[in-house]
Enzyme design. Structure first.
Site, PDB file in Angstrom:
ATOM      1  N   LYS A  49       1.006  -1.014   0.202  1.00  0.00           N
ATOM      2  CA  LYS A  49      -0.351  -0.462  -0.019  1.00  0.00           C
ATOM      3  C   LYS A  49       0.946   0.924   0.314  1.00  0.00           C
ATOM      4  CE  LYS A  49      -3.275  -1.286  -0.395  1.00  0.00           C
ATOM      5  NZ  LYS A  49      -3.320  -1.982  -1.029  1.00  0.00           N
ATOM      6  N   SER A  50       2.011   1.101  -0.858  1.00  0.00           N
ATOM      7  CA  SER A  50       2.689   2.658  -0.461  1.00  0.00           C
ATOM      8  C   SER A  50       3.246   2.808  -1.908  1.00  0.00           C
ATOM      9  CB  SER A  50       4.451   1.582  -0.493  1.00  0.00           C
ATOM     10  OG  SER A  50       4.131   1.293   0.637  1.00  0.00           O
ATOM     11  N   THR A  52       3.015   0.605  -5.182  1.00  0.00           N
ATOM     12  CA  THR A  52       2.968  -0.233  -5.817  1.00  0.00           C
ATOM     13  C   THR A  52       2.380   0.004  -7.237  1.00  0.00           C
ATOM     14  OG1 THR A  52       2.955  -1.454  -3.797  1.00  0.00           O
ATOM     15  CG2 THR A  52       4.279  -2.557  -5.328  1.00  0.00           C
ATOM     16  N   THR A  53       1.098  -0.118  -7.024  1.00  0.00           N
ATOM     17  CA  THR A  53       0.656  -0.072  -8.361  1.00  0.00           C
ATOM     18  C   THR A  53       1.114   1.463  -9.257  1.00  0.00           C
ATOM     19  OG1 THR A  53      -1.124  -1.185  -7.582  1.00  0.00           O
ATOM     20  CG2 THR A  53      -1.809  -0.540  -9.576  1.00  0.00           C
ATOM     21  N   THR A 108       8.074  -7.114  -5.202  1.00  0.00           N
ATOM     22  CA  THR A 108       8.263  -7.718  -4.948  1.00  0.00           C
ATOM     23  C   THR A 108       7.030  -7.282  -3.543  1.00  0.00           C
ATOM     24  OG1 THR A 108       9.606  -9.007  -3.327  1.00  0.00           O
ATOM     25  CG2 THR A 108      10.303  -6.835  -3.763  1.00  0.00           C
ATOM     26  N   HIS A 109       6.640  -7.271  -2.032  1.00  0.00           N
ATOM     27  CA  HIS A 109       7.003  -6.782  -1.180  1.00  0.00           C
ATOM     28  C   HIS A 109       7.987  -7.268  -0.460  1.00  0.00           C
ATOM     29  CE1 HIS A 109       4.110  -4.098  -2.322  1.00  0.00           C
ATOM     30  NE2 HIS A 109       2.813  -5.378  -2.408  1.00  0.00           N
ATOM     31  N   ARG A 131       6.306   4.687   1.737  1.00  0.00           N
ATOM     32  CA  ARG A 131       5.457   6.040   2.666  1.00  0.00           C
ATOM     33  C   ARG A 131       4.941   6.044   3.688  1.00  0.00           C
ATOM     34  NH1 ARG A 131      -1.601   4.791   0.157  1.00  0.00           N
ATOM     35  NH2 ARG A 131      -2.124   6.873   0.382  1.00  0.00           N
ATOM     36  N   SER A 139      -4.267   2.896   4.696  1.00  0.00           N
ATOM     37  CA  SER A 139      -4.812   2.100   3.045  1.00  0.00           C
ATOM     38  C   SER A 139      -4.543   0.853   3.240  1.00  0.00           C
ATOM     39  CB  SER A 139      -3.402   2.687   2.708  1.00  0.00           C
ATOM     40  OG  SER A 139      -3.781   2.400   1.088  1.00  0.00           O
ATOM     41  N   SER A 229      -2.166   9.312 -12.712  1.00  0.00           N
ATOM     42  CA  SER A 229      -2.308  10.422 -12.025  1.00  0.00           C
ATOM     43  C   SER A 229      -3.853   9.634 -11.286  1.00  0.00           C
ATOM     44  CB  SER A 229      -3.119  11.932 -12.746  1.00  0.00           C
ATOM     45  OG  SER A 229      -4.536  11.299 -12.919  1.00  0.00           O
ATOM     46  N   ARG A 258      -8.780   4.039  -4.097  1.00  0.00           N
ATOM     47  CA  ARG A 258      -9.239   4.489  -2.663  1.00  0.00           C
ATOM     48  C   ARG A 258      -9.515   6.039  -3.009  1.00  0.00           C
ATOM     49  NH1 ARG A 258      -9.421   5.599   2.393  1.00  0.00           N
ATOM     50  NH2 ARG A 258      -6.771   5.908   2.392  1.00  0.00           N
ATOM     51  N   GLY A 260      -5.987   8.070  -2.358  1.00  0.00           N
ATOM     52  CA  GLY A 260      -4.804   7.817  -3.049  1.00  0.00           C
ATOM     53  C   GLY A 260      -4.114   9.463  -2.326  1.00  0.00           C
TER      54      GLY A 260
END
Ligand code: PPS
Length: 296
Positions: A49-50, A52-53, A108-109, A131, A139, A229, A258, A260
Site C-alpha cells: 500500500k505504498s 506499488t501500482t 516484491t513486497h 509511504r 490504506s 494521475s 481508494r 490516493g
C-alpha cells in the site's frame, strides 16, 4: 459462474524468521529463494500500500516511451511478475518471471532479509517506494477489509494493534522501511517517497526515467504525469483491479483506488492512538535518518 474452491479461499498466515506471510508463499519458499535474478532486471520494492501500482504504471509508461496503448496490453498484475506470489494451481510469480523475456520488471513486497539472494549478487536495479507509516496503515486496513484472501482485520482498534506489532502480512512497516533505507547506498537503489510523487510527480518521474537509462522529451513526460494521475488510474481497467472477481476483492466495501492522498490518517487515528503511534515510531525508527512528510 461457480467459483473454484481455490478462488474463494482465504489465506492462512505463516511466519518466516518472524515475518508474517501468506501460507502459500511460505509453502513455495524454496522456489522463491532459488529464483535467478538477472543483471538487467528492475525490481520494484515496496511495503504493501505504498504506491506499488502507481510506480509500476510509471515504469511501464517510461519503458513504452509514453505509448498508452502499449501499456494497455494487459492488466498491471500481469505486466510485472510478483516474485513471492503463490496461489496454486495458478502459476507462481517465479513461474511467470521465468517465462518473461528480458529486460524484466518485477515486483516484491519482501523485506531485505527475505529477498532471494540472487538479487543481491546480480547487480540489478531496485526501485523502492516508501509511504508514511500512518497513511500506509490506513490504506492497508481498507485493503484488508475488501480483500477476501486476507484475514478479517477486525475493528480499526484491533487492526491498529496488529499493525504496530508487525503482525500484518509482509510484516513490520518499521523493519521494512528501515532496512531498505539503510542499504540504499550499497546497491543500485532509487529510493522514492509516495509523498514526493504526490507533491511533484514530474520531478520524481524524471528521476525514474534517468535511473532506467531513458531519455524522454518534455511532452512525453507531461503525458506520463497525466496518465498516471490517481484520477486516470482509478478509471483505467488495466490498473484499477476491476477485472479481479468480487470473490477475491470486493470493491463495493472499499475501492482498490481508494483516495490516493497524503494525510488520510487524520480521519482514522484518535488523539490517543496518534500519541501512542508517535512514541512507538520514535522507538522503532531510532537512529535512522529517514524523514517522512505526514501531510501536504
Ligand atoms: S498493493 O496492493 O500493495 O500493490 O497496493 P499499492 O498499489 O502499493 O497501494 C495502493 C495505494 O496507492 C494509491 N494509489 C495512488 N495514489 C496516488 N496516485 C496514483 N496514481 C495512485 N495509484 C494508486 C491507492 O489509492 C492506495 O492508497 P489509498 O490511500 O488506499 O487510496
Amino acid at each position: 459462474m461457480a467459483l473454484t474452491p481455490e478462488l474463494s479461499q482465504q489465506t492462512k498466515s505463516k511466519e518466516i524468521v518472524g515475518v508474517t506471510l501468506m501460507s502459500e508463499t511460505v509453502d513455495n519458499w524454496s522456489q522463491i529463494q532459488t529464483f535467478q535474478a538477472k543483471p538487467n532486471d528492475l525490481l520494484i520494492c515496496t511495503y504493501p500500500k505504498s504506491g506499488t501500482t502507481w510506480i509500476q504504471e510509471i515504469v511501464d509508461m517510461i519503458e513504452q516511451n509514453g505509448d498508452v496503448e502499449k501499456c494497455r496490453r494487459d492488466i498491471i498484475q500481469h505486466r510485472h511478475p510478483f516474485i513471492e506470489w503463490a496461489w496454486p494451481p495458478q502459476p507462481s510469480g517465479v513461474d511467470k518471471a521465468n517465462e518473461m523475456p528480458s529486460p524484466r520488471v518485477l515486483k516484491t513486497h519482501l523485506p531485505t532479509q527475505l529477498l532471494p539472494p540472487s538479487f543481491w549478487t546480480s547487480n540489478c536495479k531496485f526501485l523502492y517506494v516508501a509511504r508514511n507509516a500512518k497513511d500506509c496503515m490506513v490504506s492497508y486496513y481498507h485493503f484488508y477489509r475488501m480483500s477476501k484472501r486476507l484475514p478479517d482485520p477486525g475493528s480499526w482498534d484491533e487492526y491498529f494493534e496488529t499493525f504496530i506489532n508487525g503482525k500484518v502480512i509482509w510484516g513490520s512497516w518499521f523493519d521494512h522501511v528501515r532496512e531498505w533505507w539503510e542499504i540504499r547506498d550499497r546497491y543500485q537503489i532509487l529510493f522514492l517517497f509516495y509523498e514526493d510523487m504526490k507533491r511533484d510527480p514530474k520531478h520524481e518521474i524524471q528521476k525514474v526515467m534517468q535511473f532506467m537509462g531513458k531519455n524522454l522529451d518534455e511532452a512525453v513526460l507531461d503525458k506520463i504525469v497525466q496518465e498516471t494521475s490517481f484520477e486516470r488510474m482509478k478509471e483505467n481497467p488495466m490498473t484499477n483491479r476491476s477485472t479481479v472477481p468480487r470473490s477475491v476483492m470486493d470493491q463495493s466495501i472499499s475501492p482498490f483506488m481508494r483516495k490516493g492522498t497524503v494525510g488520510d490518517w487524520k480521519n482514522h487515528f484518535t488523539v490517543a492512538q496518534n500519541e501512542r503511534f508517535d512514541a512507538i515510531y520514535k522507538q522503532k525508527m531510532e537512529g535512522t535518518s529517514i524523514n517522512f512528510c505526514m501531510e501536504l
